[in-house]
Design an enzyme around this catalytic site. Structure first.
Site, mmCIF file in Angstrom:
data_model
loop_
_atom_site.group_PDB
_atom_site.id
_atom_site.type_symbol
_atom_site.label_atom_id
_atom_site.label_comp_id
_atom_site.label_asym_id
_atom_site.label_seq_id
_atom_site.Cartn_x
_atom_site.Cartn_y
_atom_site.Cartn_z
ATOM 1 N N CYS A 116 27.961 56.512 33.566
ATOM 2 C CA CYS A 116 28.392 54.924 33.697
ATOM 3 C C CYS A 116 28.219 54.200 34.995
ATOM 4 C CB CYS A 116 29.849 55.029 33.555
ATOM 5 S SG CYS A 116 30.619 55.816 32.279
ATOM 6 N N HIS A 261 31.664 47.545 35.463
ATOM 7 C CA HIS A 261 31.192 48.732 34.171
ATOM 8 C C HIS A 261 32.400 48.278 33.133
ATOM 9 C CE1 HIS A 261 30.672 51.628 31.676
ATOM 10 N NE2 HIS A 261 31.678 52.511 32.483
ATOM 11 N N ASN A 291 32.701 50.886 25.447
ATOM 12 C CA ASN A 291 32.073 51.113 26.747
ATOM 13 C C ASN A 291 30.719 51.672 26.283
ATOM 14 O OD1 ASN A 291 31.133 52.707 28.844
ATOM 15 N ND2 ASN A 291 32.986 53.847 29.296
HETATM 16 O O1 UT7 Z 1 33.383 55.036 32.563
HETATM 17 C C1 UT7 Z 1 34.492 56.174 32.487
HETATM 18 C C2 UT7 Z 1 34.748 56.474 31.059
HETATM 19 N N1 UT7 Z 1 35.997 56.924 30.917
HETATM 20 C C3 UT7 Z 1 37.222 56.100 31.207
HETATM 21 O O2 UT7 Z 1 37.206 55.073 32.043
HETATM 22 C C4 UT7 Z 1 38.618 56.562 30.609
HETATM 23 C C5 UT7 Z 1 39.574 56.612 31.743
HETATM 24 N N2 UT7 Z 1 40.977 56.622 30.791
HETATM 25 C C6 UT7 Z 1 41.487 55.694 29.864
HETATM 26 O O3 UT7 Z 1 40.829 54.632 29.695
HETATM 27 C C7 UT7 Z 1 42.751 56.073 29.306
HETATM 28 O O4 UT7 Z 1 43.281 57.070 30.179
HETATM 29 C C8 UT7 Z 1 42.633 56.157 27.978
HETATM 30 C C9 UT7 Z 1 42.340 54.946 27.164
HETATM 31 C C10 UT7 Z 1 41.571 57.195 27.405
HETATM 32 C C11 UT7 Z 1 43.795 56.824 27.292
HETATM 33 O O5 UT7 Z 1 45.025 55.835 27.656
HETATM 34 P P1 UT7 Z 1 46.229 56.453 28.364
HETATM 35 O O6 UT7 Z 1 47.216 55.626 28.509
HETATM 36 O O7 UT7 Z 1 45.862 57.342 29.549
HETATM 37 O O8 UT7 Z 1 46.658 57.476 27.196
HETATM 38 P P2 UT7 Z 1 47.283 59.082 27.120
HETATM 39 O O9 UT7 Z 1 45.766 59.755 27.259
HETATM 40 O O10 UT7 Z 1 48.092 59.418 27.995
HETATM 41 O O11 UT7 Z 1 47.651 59.358 25.907
HETATM 42 C C12 UT7 Z 1 48.752 58.679 25.334
HETATM 43 C C13 UT7 Z 1 49.212 59.211 23.789
HETATM 44 C C14 UT7 Z 1 49.240 60.650 23.591
HETATM 45 O O12 UT7 Z 1 50.080 61.040 22.895
HETATM 46 P P3 UT7 Z 1 51.336 62.035 23.318
HETATM 47 O O13 UT7 Z 1 51.002 62.930 23.988
HETATM 48 O O14 UT7 Z 1 52.198 60.588 24.167
HETATM 49 O O15 UT7 Z 1 52.079 62.044 21.923
HETATM 50 C C15 UT7 Z 1 47.730 60.918 23.076
HETATM 51 O O16 UT7 Z 1 47.520 62.087 22.254
HETATM 52 O O17 UT7 Z 1 48.131 58.604 22.974
HETATM 53 C C16 UT7 Z 1 47.396 59.677 22.210
HETATM 54 N N3 UT7 Z 1 46.275 59.377 21.683
HETATM 55 C C17 UT7 Z 1 45.979 58.426 20.797
HETATM 56 N N4 UT7 Z 1 46.668 57.841 20.090
HETATM 57 C C18 UT7 Z 1 46.086 56.933 18.961
HETATM 58 C C19 UT7 Z 1 45.075 59.580 22.552
HETATM 59 N N5 UT7 Z 1 44.080 58.909 21.782
HETATM 60 C C20 UT7 Z 1 44.606 58.253 20.780
HETATM 61 C C21 UT7 Z 1 44.090 57.534 19.865
HETATM 62 N N6 UT7 Z 1 44.902 56.585 18.962
HETATM 63 N N7 UT7 Z 1 42.612 57.170 19.927
#
Ligand code: UT7
Length: 334
Positions: A116, A261, A291
């Site tokens: 990234c 980014h 992204n």
């Molecule tokens: O350039 C660098 C590239 N990467 C990034 O910048 C990623 C940085 N991180 C993020 O953007 C966020 O952490 C995410 C968007 C990936 C995730 O958001 P979050 O608020 O941190 O959610 P989480 O990972 O804590 O997940 C919350 C819930 C989980 O379920 P439970 O455990 O609460 O039941 C996940 O299993 O959301 C679930 N989940 C989804 N639900 C629906 C994870 N992915 C999805 C999905 N759709 N696509």
């Protein structure tokens, strides 16, 4: 010492639009979850047989060159940033060189692997070559095809919904004045975090680069600790921006346009608040493209430029964070 100015900017995105609802048909996710957690509404996916990492980069580069009033004959050096090159080797830089008819001149092509942060790293490298006087015109390209390497099962939903395909490019040119150009770039990495966001196979260090088992077990797909990446990102973005500003004796209030980014709208918003920038000074377009890693900054900067948001004399701040971890910033007097 000469400075590097952005003489032209261009982009290319594939025509296939994939909405959040389209993804919800393939995996357990929803438009609401994706919008709320990332800001993304849709992304583009490449057309196999038409789009390649190299030729998408070439289309963006051609636009950038044309806008600079230049042609491929003027390019002294190619820097190509991607995390998904067309081949394991050689890199896509030489493929772009061939595609754009620069092979007979032997124009050097360097591939940058900083994910990234690839565009900022590339800008930094290009700037050093221009400052030393070694090259006058450098093509900096970021191009990514993610969609061919994502896991469209429920297992991969956290990563898959975030990424899209696209390319962006700038032409940097040597400039003798002091009123314009790249003021500084700052780049960093922390290899302790290498596996927090990675694709671990095919691996040069595995007994075989790739096996049927690796594919069957889904080891070929990206892994990401999203929350961990998020926390690191919102710390490092402001830090590396302040490092660049301090270096130049400037402050955040001097920034006219900030193009981060495009990783997550919530990350961009958190950084905006730390820097206390008004909303109109930040340009985001992750809503449309997801992204696109190394391509995201030039695609967003190009859009801001097309919208007339960047004017001569403006202080433009670019910053990125991503896999590696790698991060960096650039300050440009437009
Ligand atoms: O350039 C660098 C590239 N990467 C990034 O910048 C990623 C940085 N991180 C993020 O953007 C966020 O952490 C995410 C968007 C990936 C995730 O958001 P979050 O608020 O941190 O959610 P989480 O990972 O804590 O997940 C919350 C819930 C989980 O379920 P439970 O455990 O609460 O039941 C996940 O299993 O959301 C679930 N989940 C989804 N639900 C629906 C994870 N992915 C999805 C999905 N759709 N696509």
């Amino acid at each position: 010492m000469p400075r590097s100015i952005i003489a032209g900017i261009g982009y290319y995105v594939p025509e296939n639009v994939v909405t959040n609802d389209d993804l919800a048909l393939q995996m357990d996710t929803s438009d609401q979850w994706i919008r709320e957690r990332s800001g993304i509404q849709q992304r583009r996916y490449f057309t196999p047989g038409k789009d390649t990492v190299a030729n998408m980069g070439a289309r963006a580069a051609e636009m950038a060159l044309e806008r600079a009033g230049l042609s491929a004959d003027d390019v002294d050096f190619i820097i190509f940033a991607t995390l998904n090159p067309d081949y394991m080797f050689p890199g896509s830089g030489v493929l772009l060189q061939r595609e754009m008819g620069m092979s007979s001149r032997g124009v050097p092509a360097l591939d940058i692997r900083a994910q990234c942060s690839g565009f900022i790293y590339s800008l930094s490298v290009a700037d050093q070559f221009i400052k030393t006087g070694m090259y006058k015109t450098v093509l900096v390209v970021g191009s990514e095809i993610h969609s061919s390497g994502l896991d469209f099962s429920d297992r991969g939903r956290d990563v898959t919904v975030l990424f899209g395909d696209g390319a962006g490019a700038v032409v940097l040119q040597s400039y003798e004045g002091t009123d314009r150009g790249i003021l500084t770039t700052k780049i960093h990495a922390d290899g302790e975090q290498a596996e927090k966001l990675a694709v671990l196979t095919p691996s040069g260090s595995a007994p075989r680069h790739i096996t049927h088992e690796m594919i069957d077990e889904g080891q070929v797909f990206p892994v990401m600790n999203g929350r961990y990446v998020f926390k690191f990102a919102i710390e490092k973005f402001p830090e590396v921006i302040m490092e660049a500003l301090n270096d130049q004796g400037l402050s955040a209030s001097d920034i006219d346009l900030f193009v981060p980014h495009q990783a997550n709208l919530r990350i961009a918003e958190a950084v905006r608040q730390v820097l206390q920038l008004p909303e109109e000074k930040v340009h985001n377009n992750i809503m449309k493209y997801g992204n696109t890693t190394a391509a995201s900054i030039p695609i967003a900067l190009n859009e801001a430029w097309e919208l007339g948001k960047v004017k001569p004399g403006d202080l433009v701040c670019l910053a990125a964070f991503g896999s590696g971890f790698t991060w960096g910033s650039a300050l440009i007097r437009w």
